[in-house]
Design a protein around this motif. Structure first.
Motif, PDB file in Angstrom:
ATOM      1  N   LEU A 616       0.868  -1.180   0.000  1.00  0.00           N
ATOM      2  CA  LEU A 616       0.000   0.000   0.000  1.00  0.00           C
ATOM      3  C   LEU A 616       0.904   1.229   0.000  1.00  0.00           C
ATOM      4  O   LEU A 616       1.876   1.303   0.766  1.00  0.00           O
ATOM      5  CB  LEU A 616      -0.892  -0.032   1.247  1.00  0.00           C
ATOM      6  CG  LEU A 616      -1.897   1.096   1.474  1.00  0.00           C
ATOM      7  CD1 LEU A 616      -3.090   0.573   2.250  1.00  0.00           C
ATOM      8  CD2 LEU A 616      -1.241   2.230   2.271  1.00  0.00           C
ATOM      9  N   LYS A 617       0.575   2.192  -0.863  1.00  0.00           N
ATOM     10  CA  LYS A 617       1.355   3.430  -0.933  1.00  0.00           C
ATOM     11  C   LYS A 617       0.477   4.581  -0.449  1.00  0.00           C
ATOM     12  O   LYS A 617      -0.562   4.880  -1.048  1.00  0.00           O
ATOM     13  CB  LYS A 617       1.845   3.691  -2.360  1.00  0.00           C
ATOM     14  CG  LYS A 617       2.781   2.611  -2.877  1.00  0.00           C
ATOM     15  CD  LYS A 617       3.269   2.912  -4.282  1.00  0.00           C
ATOM     16  CE  LYS A 617       4.308   3.991  -4.297  1.00  0.00           C
ATOM     17  NZ  LYS A 617       4.909   4.170  -5.629  1.00  0.00           N
ATOM     18  N   SER A 641       0.172   7.285  11.106  1.00  0.00           N
ATOM     19  CA  SER A 641       0.536   6.145  11.942  1.00  0.00           C
ATOM     20  C   SER A 641      -0.571   5.098  11.945  1.00  0.00           C
ATOM     21  O   SER A 641      -0.308   3.887  11.896  1.00  0.00           O
ATOM     22  CB  SER A 641       0.821   6.624  13.368  1.00  0.00           C
ATOM     23  OG  SER A 641       1.166   5.537  14.204  1.00  0.00           O
ATOM     24  N   GLY A 642      -1.831   5.556  11.972  1.00  0.00           N
ATOM     25  CA  GLY A 642      -2.949   4.624  11.930  1.00  0.00           C
ATOM     26  C   GLY A 642      -3.011   3.858  10.627  1.00  0.00           C
ATOM     27  O   GLY A 642      -3.300   2.644  10.611  1.00  0.00           O
ATOM     28  N   LEU A 643      -2.730   4.544   9.504  1.00  0.00           N
ATOM     29  CA  LEU A 643      -2.718   3.867   8.204  1.00  0.00           C
ATOM     30  C   LEU A 643      -1.632   2.785   8.168  1.00  0.00           C
ATOM     31  O   LEU A 643      -1.842   1.688   7.638  1.00  0.00           O
ATOM     32  CB  LEU A 643      -2.490   4.886   7.086  1.00  0.00           C
ATOM     33  CG  LEU A 643      -3.649   5.834   6.774  1.00  0.00           C
ATOM     34  CD1 LEU A 643      -3.219   6.869   5.742  1.00  0.00           C
ATOM     35  CD2 LEU A 643      -4.852   5.064   6.255  1.00  0.00           C
ATOM     36  N   VAL A 644      -0.455   3.113   8.727  1.00  0.00           N
ATOM     37  CA  VAL A 644       0.642   2.136   8.742  1.00  0.00           C
ATOM     38  C   VAL A 644       0.246   0.915   9.568  1.00  0.00           C
ATOM     39  O   VAL A 644       0.437  -0.239   9.151  1.00  0.00           O
ATOM     40  CB  VAL A 644       1.927   2.781   9.292  1.00  0.00           C
ATOM     41  CG1 VAL A 644       3.015   1.729   9.495  1.00  0.00           C
ATOM     42  CG2 VAL A 644       2.419   3.872   8.348  1.00  0.00           C
ATOM     43  N   SER A 645      -0.319   1.146  10.731  1.00  0.00           N
ATOM     44  CA  SER A 645      -0.713   0.035  11.598  1.00  0.00           C
ATOM     45  C   SER A 645      -1.794  -0.816  10.943  1.00  0.00           C
ATOM     46  O   SER A 645      -1.753  -2.057  10.997  1.00  0.00           O
ATOM     47  CB  SER A 645      -1.216   0.584  12.940  1.00  0.00           C
ATOM     48  OG  SER A 645      -0.198   1.286  13.615  1.00  0.00           O
ATOM     49  N   LEU A 652       0.342  -6.038   4.842  1.00  0.00           N
ATOM     50  CA  LEU A 652       0.813  -5.271   3.691  1.00  0.00           C
ATOM     51  C   LEU A 652       2.047  -4.457   4.065  1.00  0.00           C
ATOM     52  O   LEU A 652       2.168  -3.956   5.186  1.00  0.00           O
ATOM     53  CB  LEU A 652      -0.281  -4.312   3.202  1.00  0.00           C
ATOM     54  CG  LEU A 652      -1.647  -4.915   2.882  1.00  0.00           C
ATOM     55  CD1 LEU A 652      -2.609  -3.812   2.469  1.00  0.00           C
ATOM     56  CD2 LEU A 652      -1.533  -5.968   1.793  1.00  0.00           C
ATOM     57  N   THR A 653       2.969  -4.309   3.108  1.00  0.00           N
ATOM     58  CA  THR A 653       4.070  -3.365   3.281  1.00  0.00           C
ATOM     59  C   THR A 653       3.565  -1.971   2.948  1.00  0.00           C
ATOM     60  O   THR A 653       2.654  -1.796   2.149  1.00  0.00           O
ATOM     61  CB  THR A 653       5.256  -3.703   2.361  1.00  0.00           C
ATOM     62  OG1 THR A 653       4.818  -3.657   1.000  1.00  0.00           O
ATOM     63  CG2 THR A 653       5.803  -5.080   2.676  1.00  0.00           C
ATOM     64  N   VAL A 654       4.164  -0.955   3.564  1.00  0.00           N
ATOM     65  CA  VAL A 654       3.677   0.418   3.411  1.00  0.00           C
ATOM     66  C   VAL A 654       4.796   1.296   2.859  1.00  0.00           C
ATOM     67  O   VAL A 654       5.922   1.288   3.379  1.00  0.00           O
ATOM     68  CB  VAL A 654       3.188   0.993   4.756  1.00  0.00           C
ATOM     69  CG1 VAL A 654       2.611   2.391   4.542  1.00  0.00           C
ATOM     70  CG2 VAL A 654       2.145   0.079   5.370  1.00  0.00           C
ATOM     71  N   THR A 655       4.454   2.045   1.806  1.00  0.00           N
ATOM     72  CA  THR A 655       5.373   3.022   1.219  1.00  0.00           C
ATOM     73  C   THR A 655       4.751   4.408   1.358  1.00  0.00           C
ATOM     74  O   THR A 655       3.576   4.604   1.044  1.00  0.00           O
ATOM     75  CB  THR A 655       5.622   2.737  -0.267  1.00  0.00           C
ATOM     76  OG1 THR A 655       6.189   1.435  -0.409  1.00  0.00           O
ATOM     77  CG2 THR A 655       6.566   3.770  -0.871  1.00  0.00           C
ATOM     78  N   GLY A 672       7.172   2.938  11.874  1.00  0.00           N
ATOM     79  CA  GLY A 672       7.134   1.614  11.270  1.00  0.00           C
ATOM     80  C   GLY A 672       6.872   1.570   9.781  1.00  0.00           C
ATOM     81  O   GLY A 672       6.684   0.481   9.227  1.00  0.00           O
ATOM     82  N   CYS A 673       6.845   2.723   9.103  1.00  0.00           N
ATOM     83  CA  CYS A 673       6.664   2.713   7.650  1.00  0.00           C
ATOM     84  C   CYS A 673       7.835   1.974   6.999  1.00  0.00           C
ATOM     85  O   CYS A 673       8.997   2.133   7.397  1.00  0.00           O
ATOM     86  CB  CYS A 673       6.575   4.145   7.136  1.00  0.00           C
ATOM     87  SG  CYS A 673       6.175   4.270   5.395  1.00  0.00           S
ATOM     88  N   ASP A 674       7.550   1.135   6.000  1.00  0.00           N
ATOM     89  CA  ASP A 674       8.582   0.267   5.427  1.00  0.00           C
ATOM     90  C   ASP A 674       9.478   0.993   4.427  1.00  0.00           C
ATOM     91  O   ASP A 674      10.702   0.999   4.563  1.00  0.00           O
ATOM     92  CB  ASP A 674       7.902  -0.935   4.748  1.00  0.00           C
ATOM     93  CG  ASP A 674       7.046  -1.718   5.727  1.00  0.00           C
ATOM     94  OD1 ASP A 674       7.601  -2.258   6.690  1.00  0.00           O
ATOM     95  OD2 ASP A 674       5.819  -1.761   5.517  1.00  0.00           O
TER      96      ASP A 674
END
Length: 714
Positions: A616-617, A641-645, A652-655, A672-674
């Motif tokens: 997810l980007k 931060s909520g979207l990342v969690s 999902l990995t987050v960009t 924690g964003c990847d």
């Protein structure tokens, strides 16, 4: 020279005037025979430069140089010659260019002559110093005679910057006596208009790191006036090579400098209104883009007069010119005090440039100021002319566009204002602008652009925040349009989708990008980054996509696990959408999927759960809004931060997109964003630059990455 009394032709009159000019009393004695040849030769060169096709400016420059070689070095001669040339008729408007070329040739020859004299003086001074060690009394007499009689100013100082001696010419140049100059420090002679680096170079000279330097430098005279000089400073060493003295030679070039300034002003300003012209405007605009701060903004107000053609056609061009001058004066009086640049682009088009804009409100305020300044009638002769205008307003961050694209966007916005009824301002709308540019570009050029090789691909790096490695690159298609310049995907992809042209373009992008990624893998192995390619909505809903991708992967040899396809939230509109079948087919081939620009579309979390995606980007607007003073920053960070969690909970990995500062990158890492991409990590670049970055990637050793230490290979 005696001439027949019959009426002279234009050329003969010019020869007569030219002869009188060179025969005048300028302090130069020339043998009559030589003078006749000089007059004939230079006049002939100037006539050829004036009349020959094509225009040959070097002929006029040669004429100026011949005068200097014949000892006509008085600036008064140059001024009178330029005045005489300006009076000569010129059907094709080459008069200013002719004057400029003549003056440039004269100036260049004079400088070359002066430099030769300076070099002779410097050499003589050095010889005199050495001879002083053998015969002090005789060499002192010779040096003193040369020093005092020199036509240019000479000063001698020690390497600590103390002025030890000045000659008469230098005293006259500064309008000061020896008691005013001897004992002063060279560092006291700073002027606000000194060229960048002149004092750094001076320090290098007195420390022995260089032998001489030359600059055009202004000084304040004793009476406060400014004199411009061509400065040459040389270092004198002793027999052991130790720096002992500095010798400065100053030639007064004030007249030449002012002439060059006048010529530059003519080249950069509109002769009718006195405003900066198109060239000056673009030069100023492009400087904003050279090295902007991450948050730097600018604004444009593109102004076009309403009904100006009617004035020209009914009252004549002379009245139209007077109206343009009056409009320019009003705009300059209203906007220059606000710190905005007003320029005339041509015809009845003007532009206002807002540097360091504080937001759209300031740009809109400038547009309202334009309309208010032009609200009252303009009195031209016996006519009271009502003048109105339409204004296209653009206000953007510098990092989001280019000078050419910004002006095109403001121009298109202006025409939207005219279409809406004139006499008003209209604010730039990215969607409307992209639609207008795309519609034109596609209709005129796009069908054959692929065959012509006008498309190319840049690659934007994505970095892993945990260890700082180059994790992936995103393929971004560009169009090198022959009329519109380089267009980004936002300017043509939407229309390509509407017309169906996105299908062949999308296949081409996949073929080129996969081939490039396979090449990186062959060259760099596992160090090569993952390839990310955007899928248009129509592509994702095409049943042929799975077969096309299978063929492309086979032909390029790219491992499907090294490819991630990015889809937008609008690709799938529900759990029964046919596009889901295509997406599952892609994943079965081994490629991965990611949702691009998450948060700008439907953002239905149930659909996100059901999609076969692994990444997810987060849309760049989320990160960009964190610095909006009108919004609460901490609330914004809590949303991110909520979207990342949430994404991690779904596996999902987050960009994060649009990351432009070290602070944002570090905070994203902490929550924690990847991965992340944005101008902080690098703009889209050519494949060769990506290859260079891959080759420079550290392997298994600690490196500092965006404010924290990591170890590659952990």
């Amino acid at each position: 020279m005696t001439r027949a009394p019959e009426p002279s032709s234009g050329a003969e009159r010019f020869d007569e005037d030219w002869a009188r000019l060179l025969s005048g009393d300028h302090g130069t004695a020339v043998h009559p025979g030589l003078l006749d040849r000089l007059v004939s030769g230079t006049a002939g060169l100037l006539r050829r430069a004036q009349q020959d096709e094509p225009f040959e400016p070097h002929l006029a420059a040669e004429a100026g140089a011949q005068l200097v070689e014949a000892q006509f070095t008085d600036p008064i001669v140059l001024a009178r010659a330029v005045e005489l040339l300006q009076r000569q008729p010129s059907a094709d408007g080459r008069g200013p260019a002719l004057c400029g070329a003549f003056a440039a040739g004269w100036a260049a020859a004079l400088r070359e002559r002066t430099l030769r004299e300076q070099e002779a003086i410097r050499t003589a001074a050095d010889i005199a110093r050495k001879e002083a060690e053998k015969a002090l009394r005789a060499s002192e007499a010779r040096f003193r005679a040369l020093f005092e009689s020199a036509a240019i100013g000479i000063g001698i100082g020690d390497t600590d910057g103390n002025i030890l001696a000045v000659n008469k010419a230098l005293q006259e140049l500064f309008g000061a006596g020896p008691e005013d100059m001897i004992g002063r420090r060279v560092g006291d002679l700073v002027h606000p208009e000194d060229a960048d680096g002149v004092w750094d170079v001076y320090e290098e000279l007195v420390s022995g790191k260089r032998e001489y330097f030359q600059f055009d430098k202004p000084y304040y005279r004793q009476d406060g006036e400014v004199v411009w000089t061509h400065l040459t400073v040389s270092l004198i060493r002793d027999d052991d090579g130790t720096p002992q003295y500095q010798v400065a030679m100053l030639e007064d070039v004030t007249d030449r400098y002012r002439l060059q300034e006048r010529l530059r002003h003519q080249a950069t300003h509109d002769p009718l209104t006195g405003l900066p012209n198109r060239a000056a405007f673009f030069e100023r605009l492009e400087k904003l883009f050279e090295d902007p701060d991450p948050g730097a903004r600018f604004g444009l107000c593109y102004v076009d007069l309403d009904g100006f053609k009617v004035v020209n056609d009914s009252l004549g061009h002379d009245t139209g010119d007077q109206l343009l001058s009056a409009v320019a004066a009003r705009l300059k009086a209203a906007l220059n005090p606000l710190g905005h640049l007003v320029a005339r682009l041509g015809g009845d088009e003007f532009v206002v440039l807002l540097e360091n804009s504080r937001g759209e409100q300031e740009a809109v305020a400038a547009a309202k100021t334009v309309l208010k300044a032009l609200a009252g009638p303009v009195l031209i002769g016996d006519h009271k002319l009502a003048v109105g205008a339409s204004v296209g307003v653009l206000e953007r961050r510098v990092s989001t566009t280019t000078p050419g694209a910004a002006v095109r966007a403001a121009d298109l916005t202006l025409y939207r204002a005219k279409e809406a009824g004139r006499g008003r301002w209209t604010l730039f709308d990215p969607k409307e602008n992209a639609r207008a540019v795309s519609r034109y570009a596609v209709s005129v050029r796009m069908p054959a652009a692929l065959d012509r090789g006008e498309f190319f691909i840049d690659y934007q790096p994505l970095y892993a925040l945990a260890d700082g490695r180059l994790a992936a690159v995103e393929a971004l298609v560009r169009w090198r349009h022959p009329q519109l310049g380089v267009l980004g995907p936002d300017e043509f992809v939407t229309t390509a989708e509407e017309t169906g042209l996105i299908m062949p373009l999308g296949r081409w992008v996949l073929e080129q990008a996969c081939g490039q990624a396979a090449d990186w893998i062959r060259r760099f192995g596992d160090a090569a980054p993952q390839l990310n390619v955007n899928l248009a909505v129509r592509q994702a809903r095409s049943a042929a996509l799975v077969g096309d991708l299978n063929r492309i992967l086979d032909s390029t040899g790219l491992d499907p696990a090294r490819l991630q396809l990015e889809i937008t939230e609008s690709t799938v509109v529900g759990p029964e959408d046919e596009a889901l079948r295509t997406l599952h087919g892609l994943v079965e081939q081994g490629v991965s999927l990611a949702v691009d620009d998450f948060g700008t579309g439907w953002s239905n979390l149930a659909y996100l759960r059901d999609l076969p995606v692994s990444g997810l980007k987060i849309a760049g607007s989320f990160v960009g809004d964190l610095h909006d003073p009108a919004k609460d920053e901490e609330t914004g960070w809590r949303i991110v931060s909520g979207l990342v969690s949430m994404a991690h909970a779904l596996g999902l990995t987050v960009t994060a997109e649009g990351v432009e500062t070290r602070r944002d990158a570090e905070r994203l890492r902490v929550i924690g964003c990847d991965w992340a991409q944005g101008w902080h990590f690098g703009r889209p670049v050519r494949p060769s630059e990506i290859a260079r970055r891959i080759a420079e990637e550290p392997q298994g050793r600690p490196v500092a990455v965006r404010g924290h230490a990591v170890t590659h290979g952990d």
